[in-house]
Design a protein around this motif. Structure first.
Motif, PDB file in Angstrom:
ATOM      1  N   HIS A 161       4.709   0.620  58.515  1.00  0.00           N
ATOM      2  CA  HIS A 161       4.376   1.730  57.618  1.00  0.00           C
ATOM      3  C   HIS A 161       3.499   1.278  56.461  1.00  0.00           C
ATOM      4  O   HIS A 161       3.590   1.812  55.342  1.00  0.00           O
ATOM      5  CB  HIS A 161       5.657   2.384  57.097  1.00  0.00           C
ATOM      6  N   GLY A 162       2.655   0.291  56.724  1.00  0.00           N
ATOM      7  CA  GLY A 162       1.636  -0.081  55.759  1.00  0.00           C
ATOM      8  C   GLY A 162       2.045  -1.075  54.701  1.00  0.00           C
ATOM      9  O   GLY A 162       1.246  -1.370  53.791  1.00  0.00           O
ATOM     10  N   VAL A 163       3.264  -1.615  54.773  1.00  0.00           N
ATOM     11  CA  VAL A 163       3.683  -2.625  53.797  1.00  0.00           C
ATOM     12  C   VAL A 163       3.103  -3.967  54.223  1.00  0.00           C
ATOM     13  O   VAL A 163       3.187  -4.358  55.385  1.00  0.00           O
ATOM     14  CB  VAL A 163       5.221  -2.697  53.705  1.00  0.00           C
ATOM     15  N   ASP A 164       2.505  -4.695  53.285  1.00  0.00           N
ATOM     16  CA  ASP A 164       1.864  -5.964  53.633  1.00  0.00           C
ATOM     17  C   ASP A 164       2.905  -7.035  53.942  1.00  0.00           C
ATOM     18  O   ASP A 164       4.071  -6.947  53.517  1.00  0.00           O
ATOM     19  CB  ASP A 164       0.963  -6.430  52.489  1.00  0.00           C
ATOM     20  N   GLY A 165       2.479  -8.043  54.670  1.00  0.00           N
ATOM     21  CA  GLY A 165       3.376  -9.092  55.127  1.00  0.00           C
ATOM     22  C   GLY A 165       4.051  -9.846  54.002  1.00  0.00           C
ATOM     23  O   GLY A 165       5.234 -10.198  54.090  1.00  0.00           O
ATOM     24  N   HIS A 166       3.323 -10.110  52.921  1.00  0.00           N
ATOM     25  CA  HIS A 166       3.899 -10.836  51.791  1.00  0.00           C
ATOM     26  C   HIS A 166       5.069 -10.068  51.192  1.00  0.00           C
ATOM     27  O   HIS A 166       6.136 -10.645  50.904  1.00  0.00           O
ATOM     28  CB  HIS A 166       2.836 -11.086  50.729  1.00  0.00           C
ATOM     29  N   THR A 167       4.889  -8.758  51.007  1.00  0.00           N
ATOM     30  CA  THR A 167       5.967  -7.931  50.453  1.00  0.00           C
ATOM     31  C   THR A 167       7.141  -7.863  51.411  1.00  0.00           C
ATOM     32  O   THR A 167       8.311  -7.936  50.997  1.00  0.00           O
ATOM     33  CB  THR A 167       5.451  -6.514  50.145  1.00  0.00           C
ATOM     34  N   ALA A 168       6.861  -7.747  52.717  1.00  0.00           N
ATOM     35  CA  ALA A 168       7.935  -7.688  53.713  1.00  0.00           C
ATOM     36  C   ALA A 168       8.789  -8.958  53.687  1.00  0.00           C
ATOM     37  O   ALA A 168      10.023  -8.902  53.742  1.00  0.00           O
ATOM     38  CB  ALA A 168       7.350  -7.466  55.105  1.00  0.00           C
ATOM     39  N   ILE A 169       8.121 -10.100  53.601  1.00  0.00           N
ATOM     40  CA  ILE A 169       8.850 -11.372  53.540  1.00  0.00           C
ATOM     41  C   ILE A 169       9.685 -11.445  52.256  1.00  0.00           C
ATOM     42  O   ILE A 169      10.827 -11.917  52.272  1.00  0.00           O
ATOM     43  CB  ILE A 169       7.862 -12.558  53.627  1.00  0.00           C
ATOM     44  N   HIS A 170       9.106 -10.959  51.172  1.00  0.00           N
ATOM     45  CA  HIS A 170       9.846 -10.964  49.903  1.00  0.00           C
ATOM     46  C   HIS A 170      11.085 -10.081  50.001  1.00  0.00           C
ATOM     47  O   HIS A 170      12.169 -10.450  49.509  1.00  0.00           O
ATOM     48  CB  HIS A 170       8.942 -10.491  48.774  1.00  0.00           C
ATOM     49  N   LEU A 171      10.957  -8.920  50.633  1.00  0.00           N
ATOM     50  CA  LEU A 171      12.108  -8.037  50.810  1.00  0.00           C
ATOM     51  C   LEU A 171      13.198  -8.714  51.639  1.00  0.00           C
ATOM     52  O   LEU A 171      14.395  -8.614  51.318  1.00  0.00           O
ATOM     53  CB  LEU A 171      11.683  -6.730  51.491  1.00  0.00           C
ATOM     54  N   ALA A 172      12.783  -9.396  52.706  1.00  0.00           N
ATOM     55  CA  ALA A 172      13.755 -10.100  53.547  1.00  0.00           C
ATOM     56  C   ALA A 172      14.459 -11.192  52.759  1.00  0.00           C
ATOM     57  O   ALA A 172      15.677 -11.405  52.898  1.00  0.00           O
ATOM     58  CB  ALA A 172      13.060 -10.686  54.774  1.00  0.00           C
TER      59      ALA A 172
END
Length: 371
Positions: A161-172
């Motif tokens: 849904h358009g979230v960049d990889g860096h942000t996704a990793i940070h969320l994880a």
């Protein structure tokens, strides 16, 4: 406790979107990886979530308040929703990038509930038999582990849904660290059951880990999806932590003085489980020598605490004005949550202002247990 129409409106505003996303996430994984033999495994997950009965037949039961995923979405909106909601009536499409995080948090919370019920020996949750009482401890542990794995799988959906990889990793990373902190808190909580030297600062440290960590993670994850402004993210995380501490104190009050209809659990259940919650810590600290000795004998006995003994504990808590102390303590913690929320930078768009107001309403809901 009964929910007012105001808090109901706040908690229900995104309820449909969260529940739909939960159903979709579990169905997609079950279809992709499951077989006819493993269908009951996913059925047990659905039972715990309130979607089926003990025969795995579809039924509608209480799912709980969905507080944590709601906080993800409200923090996301308060932080500006990443600029995705540009009108006063934006529909719900702007929520799509935040829903995987909201669902992941809710699944993480439910994994801990399944395990908590086993560890605490609770036979009811939300007025129904707990998972382990129906399918046994080994299967319930496995189902809890499965829910935890689902949380991580679902979270990566933000990439769709358009979230960049860096942000996704940070969320994880945020979710993993919060999960570990929750386990630290649960370790302390279990350890405290066999100890009688627990102080209020020790208790607060424990609940900051066990309860507040995941709530703080919820608001921080939502904020990270809504903005890159570190000041907003920082204050919304702190708001989540302050609210989480207050929420646990509310739960402690209900765990002693709420009826089963209000709490969905056994009346005075925290006494029967020998939980070292705020009320018993206060009572032990402030009881006279005779009453303190009675408390020590009851809490040190090997036999289960009887109904009459629980009544004695409640009488001692009355002598020490423990309920009044806990209510005042809750009011102070809620005031801290209000103060932290005031530090969140003001955004003028209507969606952010509404979400900010809804966060205030949630604190007010927590505060109601003090009155």
């Amino acid at each position: 406790m009964a929910l007012s129409s105001t808090i109901q409106s706040t908690l229900l505003r995104h309820h449909h979107e969260i529940e739909t996303a939960l159903h979709t996430a579990i169905a997609n994984v079950a279809i992709r990886t499951g077989t006819q033999e493993t269908d009951p495994f996913y059925g047990q997950i659905q039972y715990h979530l309130g979607w089926v009965d003990a025969n795995l037949v579809p039924a509608k039961h209480n799912m709980g308040k969905l507080l944590r995923p709601t906080l993800v979405l409200l923090a996301y909106e308060t932080a500006g929703a990443g600029g995705r909601a540009k009108t006063e009536q934006p529909g719900s499409a702007y929520l799509e990038c935040a829903l995987p995080a909201a669902v992941a948090v809710e699944l993480t919370h439910n994994f801990t509930l399944v395990h908590d019920d086993i560890e605490d020996g609770d036979i009811e949750r939300r007025h129904r038999p707990t998972l382990w009482t129906i399918w046994g401890v080994p299967q319930a542990i496995n189902t809890g582990d499965g829910i935890h794995s689902l949380a991580r799988i679902v979270l990566w959906g933000v990439l769709d849904h358009g979230v960049d990889g860096h942000t996704a990793i940070h969320l994880a990373d945020l979710l993993d660290r919060a999960s570990l902190t929750v386990m630290e808190g649960q370790y302390l909580d279990i350890n405290f059951e066999a100890r009688l030297d627990i102080s209020i600062p020790m208790y607060l440290d424990m609940i900051r880990r066990k309860t507040a960590a995941l709530i703080a993670c919820s608001t921080e994850m939502g904020a990270c999806l809504g903005t890159a402004n570190q000041e907003i993210i920082h204050h919304l995380r702190n708001f989540g932590e302050a609210s989480g501490v207050a929420f646990q104190i509310r739960d402690d009050l209900l765990g002693i003085w709420a009826t089963s209809a209000e709490s969905g659990k056994t009346p005075a259940g925290d006494i029967h489980r020998r939980k070292k919650s705020l009320p018993i810590i206060h009572a032990l600290t402030h009881a006279n020598d005779q009453d303190r000795q009675i408390l020590l004998e009851i809490y040190q006995q090997s036999d289960p605490i009887t109904f009459n003994q629980a009544e004695v504990v409640l009488e001692i808590m009355e002598h020490t004005q423990t309920q009044a102390f806990c209510r005042q303590f809750l009011l102070e913690q809620c005031q801290q949550a209000y103060e932290v929320l005031k530090k969140v930078p003001y955004l003028t768009n209507p969606l952010s202002r509404r979400a900010y107001h809804d966060l205030e309403i949630i604190v007010r809901f927590i505060e109601e247990a003090a009155h």
